[in-house]
Design a protein around this motif. Structure first.
Motif, PDB file in Angstrom:
ATOM      1  N   LEU A 222       0.819  -1.209   0.000  1.00  0.00           N
ATOM      2  CA  LEU A 222       0.000   0.000   0.000  1.00  0.00           C
ATOM      3  C   LEU A 222       0.855   1.262   0.000  1.00  0.00           C
ATOM      4  CD1 LEU A 222      -2.949  -0.880   2.395  1.00  0.00           C
ATOM      5  CD2 LEU A 222      -2.838  -0.999  -0.070  1.00  0.00           C
ATOM      6  N   THR A 223       1.843   1.351   0.883  1.00  0.00           N
ATOM      7  CA  THR A 223       2.697   2.527   0.923  1.00  0.00           C
ATOM      8  C   THR A 223       3.903   2.274   0.029  1.00  0.00           C
ATOM      9  OG1 THR A 223       3.821   1.666   2.880  1.00  0.00           O
ATOM     10  CG2 THR A 223       1.939   3.087   3.247  1.00  0.00           C
TER      11      THR A 223
ATOM     12  N   THR B  39       5.380   4.984  -8.471  1.00  0.00           N
ATOM     13  CA  THR B  39       4.432   4.470  -7.486  1.00  0.00           C
ATOM     14  C   THR B  39       3.099   4.105  -8.115  1.00  0.00           C
ATOM     15  OG1 THR B  39       3.762   6.733  -6.973  1.00  0.00           O
ATOM     16  CG2 THR B  39       5.471   5.757  -5.596  1.00  0.00           C
ATOM     17  N   LEU B  40       2.711   4.813  -9.161  1.00  0.00           N
ATOM     18  CA  LEU B  40       1.426   4.524  -9.795  1.00  0.00           C
ATOM     19  C   LEU B  40       1.455   3.160 -10.467  1.00  0.00           C
ATOM     20  CD1 LEU B  40      -1.392   5.471 -10.458  1.00  0.00           C
ATOM     21  CD2 LEU B  40      -0.496   6.612 -12.483  1.00  0.00           C
ATOM     22  N   LEU B  41       2.515   2.880 -11.229  1.00  0.00           N
ATOM     23  CA  LEU B  41       2.630   1.580 -11.893  1.00  0.00           C
ATOM     24  C   LEU B  41       2.706   0.461 -10.858  1.00  0.00           C
ATOM     25  CD1 LEU B  41       2.891   0.055 -14.567  1.00  0.00           C
ATOM     26  CD2 LEU B  41       5.376   0.354 -14.393  1.00  0.00           C
TER      27      LEU B  41
ATOM     28  N   ASP C 105      -0.864   9.132  -3.238  1.00  0.00           N
ATOM     29  CA  ASP C 105      -0.843  10.499  -2.700  1.00  0.00           C
ATOM     30  C   ASP C 105      -0.643  11.527  -3.809  1.00  0.00           C
ATOM     31  OD1 ASP C 105      -1.111  12.298  -0.614  1.00  0.00           O
ATOM     32  OD2 ASP C 105       1.037  12.369  -0.211  1.00  0.00           O
ATOM     33  N   GLN C 106      -1.218  11.258  -4.968  1.00  0.00           N
ATOM     34  CA  GLN C 106      -1.190  12.188  -6.093  1.00  0.00           C
ATOM     35  C   GLN C 106      -2.602  12.700  -6.350  1.00  0.00           C
ATOM     36  OE1 GLN C 106       0.607  10.342  -9.512  1.00  0.00           O
ATOM     37  NE2 GLN C 106       2.393   9.610  -8.378  1.00  0.00           N
ATOM     38  N   SER C 107      -2.684  13.816  -7.090  1.00  0.00           N
ATOM     39  CA  SER C 107      -3.995  14.352  -7.431  1.00  0.00           C
ATOM     40  C   SER C 107      -4.626  13.513  -8.535  1.00  0.00           C
ATOM     41  CB  SER C 107      -3.864  15.800  -7.894  1.00  0.00           C
ATOM     42  OG  SER C 107      -3.177  15.858  -9.140  1.00  0.00           O
TER      43      SER C 107
ATOM     44  N   GLU D   7      -2.946  14.362 -11.823  1.00  0.00           N
ATOM     45  CA  GLU D   7      -1.618  13.758 -11.969  1.00  0.00           C
ATOM     46  C   GLU D   7      -1.739  12.271 -12.306  1.00  0.00           C
ATOM     47  OE1 GLU D   7       1.076  16.442  -8.896  1.00  0.00           O
ATOM     48  OE2 GLU D   7      -0.152  14.805  -8.108  1.00  0.00           O
ATOM     49  N   CYS D   8      -2.674  11.579 -11.633  1.00  0.00           N
ATOM     50  CA  CYS D   8      -2.871  10.147 -11.910  1.00  0.00           C
ATOM     51  C   CYS D   8      -3.355   9.937 -13.344  1.00  0.00           C
ATOM     52  CB  CYS D   8      -3.876   9.550 -10.926  1.00  0.00           C
ATOM     53  SG  CYS D   8      -3.202   9.156  -9.299  1.00  0.00           S
ATOM     54  N   GLN D   9      -4.313  10.733 -13.768  1.00  0.00           N
ATOM     55  CA  GLN D   9      -4.852  10.572 -15.113  1.00  0.00           C
ATOM     56  C   GLN D   9      -3.781  10.827 -16.169  1.00  0.00           C
ATOM     57  OE1 GLN D   9      -8.185  13.283 -14.885  1.00  0.00           O
ATOM     58  NE2 GLN D   9      -9.644  11.619 -14.490  1.00  0.00           N
ATOM     59  N   GLN D  10      -2.959  11.851 -15.969  1.00  0.00           N
ATOM     60  CA  GLN D  10      -1.900  12.157 -16.936  1.00  0.00           C
ATOM     61  C   GLN D  10      -0.885  11.017 -17.016  1.00  0.00           C
ATOM     62  OE1 GLN D  10       0.175  15.798 -16.138  1.00  0.00           O
ATOM     63  NE2 GLN D  10       1.307  15.785 -18.049  1.00  0.00           N
ATOM     64  N   ARG D  11      -0.492  10.497 -15.851  1.00  0.00           N
ATOM     65  CA  ARG D  11       0.495   9.417 -15.838  1.00  0.00           C
ATOM     66  C   ARG D  11      -0.095   8.138 -16.428  1.00  0.00           C
ATOM     67  NH1 ARG D  11       4.997   7.733 -17.210  1.00  0.00           N
ATOM     68  NH2 ARG D  11       5.939   6.071 -15.961  1.00  0.00           N
ATOM     69  N   LEU D  12      -1.366   7.854 -16.134  1.00  0.00           N
ATOM     70  CA  LEU D  12      -2.013   6.677 -16.695  1.00  0.00           C
ATOM     71  C   LEU D  12      -2.085   6.752 -18.214  1.00  0.00           C
ATOM     72  CD1 LEU D  12      -4.928   6.200 -14.126  1.00  0.00           C
ATOM     73  CD2 LEU D  12      -3.056   4.577 -14.552  1.00  0.00           C
TER      74      LEU D  12
END
Length: 374
Positions: free
Chosen positions: A317-318, A324-326, A344-346, A349-354
């Protein structure tokens, strides 16, 4: 009482483990106290063996066990009073009167933790089984399990790979490989230092469905605590969890996605009071004060010293990996809101990285969330 006496008691008619433990707790003298306390059929069988062993069917079973022990190396019969008898078993209401052992008895030195879970783990569940087993082995703990498919086998193989101690408890005789697909793992468990196979059944006993729930009480009974990696709501691992609680042992469970059926059992355990576990330190914080009593004493040194140095592993989890997203993704769909929480991202930020990872062919979106490919 020696091995012959315990083998005779274990073979008595109509005397199960619970009845033998009840009598043993009364500390009767051997053999007269036992003869007076046993039910008539069992007392008659024991008296015949004591007076005329060659006429007793008990002697044939004792001879078979003795013959098995003498037929090869690293074969043992353990019983209460044996130098390597696991003292934790004496706390059970129905401990096995004897255990047949194949392998290195040094595996029983030191603190032990049971690791159990589904026979069909997800990729994330398999990874967690391996990483927790490696971390525990690296800290000097023995991993106890049942050599079953899935989490059991993965955890025990990882402990072996780490050079740590591991004990497999079988629902068959110690010389019967079940499941057959774990032949290579069985070979390592019986031939590697600080690895051991145990069974309460005499050598040659075939596996039966009824033996596995009974086997589970030994897995948990040998251990200071039990960690459930993944389990469905009707998983056999929940039997082990219940036994651990009944035996007064600590119960640990890994959390998982609400959308993962293999995590449903763990989530139920957590709701019922199991200790939420994200890292091996969560286990050691709870059990560390008990472990000292099971550390090696003079003359019992382990092949590798127990160390408190931190072990590098990725927390489920941590997560502390570069991406960290992958790392938060697995073959189980994870919704975006949980990814935001894990990393712990917005949301942006998650959508852009995905999107970048999707273009690279490393992730994909499915019903219920995102999954990692490959």
């Amino acid at each position: 009482m020696d091995a012959n006496a315990w083998l005779a008691l274990a073979a008595l008619p109509n005397m199960g483990a619970h009845r033998l433990k009840t009598l043993y707790d009364q500390a009767p003298d051997w053999p007269q106290g036992w003869l007076a306390a046993l039910p008539a059929p069992a007392a008659s069988a024991l008296r015949l063996w004591l007076d005329h062993p060659n006429k007793s069917p008990l002697q044939a079973q004792i001879d078979a066990s003795r013959g098995w022990c003498e037929a090869g190396p690293h074969r043992h019969v353990l019983y209460p009073g044996h130098p390597r008898w696991p003292a934790l078993l004496d706390e059970l209401p129905d401990p096995p009167p004897v255990l047949w052992a194949l392998g290195d008895l040094d595996a029983l030195i030191g603190p032990r933790l049971a690791m159990v879970g589904t026979r069909k783990p997800t990729a994330e569940g398999g990874r967690n089984a391996r990483e927790f087993a490696r971390a525990l082995a690296g800290r000097g703990w023995c991993v106890v399990s049942g050599m079953a498919l899935g989490v059991d086998g993965l955890a025990q193989q990882a402990a072996l790979d780490e050079g740590g101690a591991t004990v497999a408890v079988l629902g068959s005789g110690v010389d019967v490989i079940y499941p057959a697909s774990h032949r290579a793992l069985y070979r390592k468990l019986t031939q590697t230092p600080r690895a051991l196979v145990l069974s309460e059944h005499p050598p040659g006993t075939r596996a039966r469905p009824a033996y596995f729930p009974r086997r589970n009480r030994i897995v948990t009974g040998l251990s200071l605590g039990t960690l459930v990696i993944e389990a469905t709501e009707k998983s056999g691992s929940l039997v082990s969890a219940r036994l651990a609680v009944e035996q007064g042992r600590e119960l640990f469970a890994l959390p998982g996605s609400l959308y993962n059926v293999q995590a449903a059992g763990c989530l139920s355990l957590l709701k019922s009071g199991a200790i939420l576990t994200r890292h091996v330190d969560d286990i050691l914080e709870e059990l560390g004060h008990w472990a000292g009593a099971y550390l090696p004493t003079a003359g019992q040194a382990l092949a590798e010293p127990i160390t408190s140095a931190p072990v590098q592993m990725s927390d489920p989890l941590t997560l502390d990996t570069p991406d960290t997203l992958l790392a938060a993704l697995s073959s189980t769909p994870t919704p975006i809101d949980l990814l935001v929480q894990y990393t712990d991202q917005s949301v942006g930020e998650c959508q852009q990285r995905l999107l970048m990872l999707e273009l690279e062919g490393r992730v994909a979106q499915q019903a219920g969330g995102w999954v990692r490919l490959g």
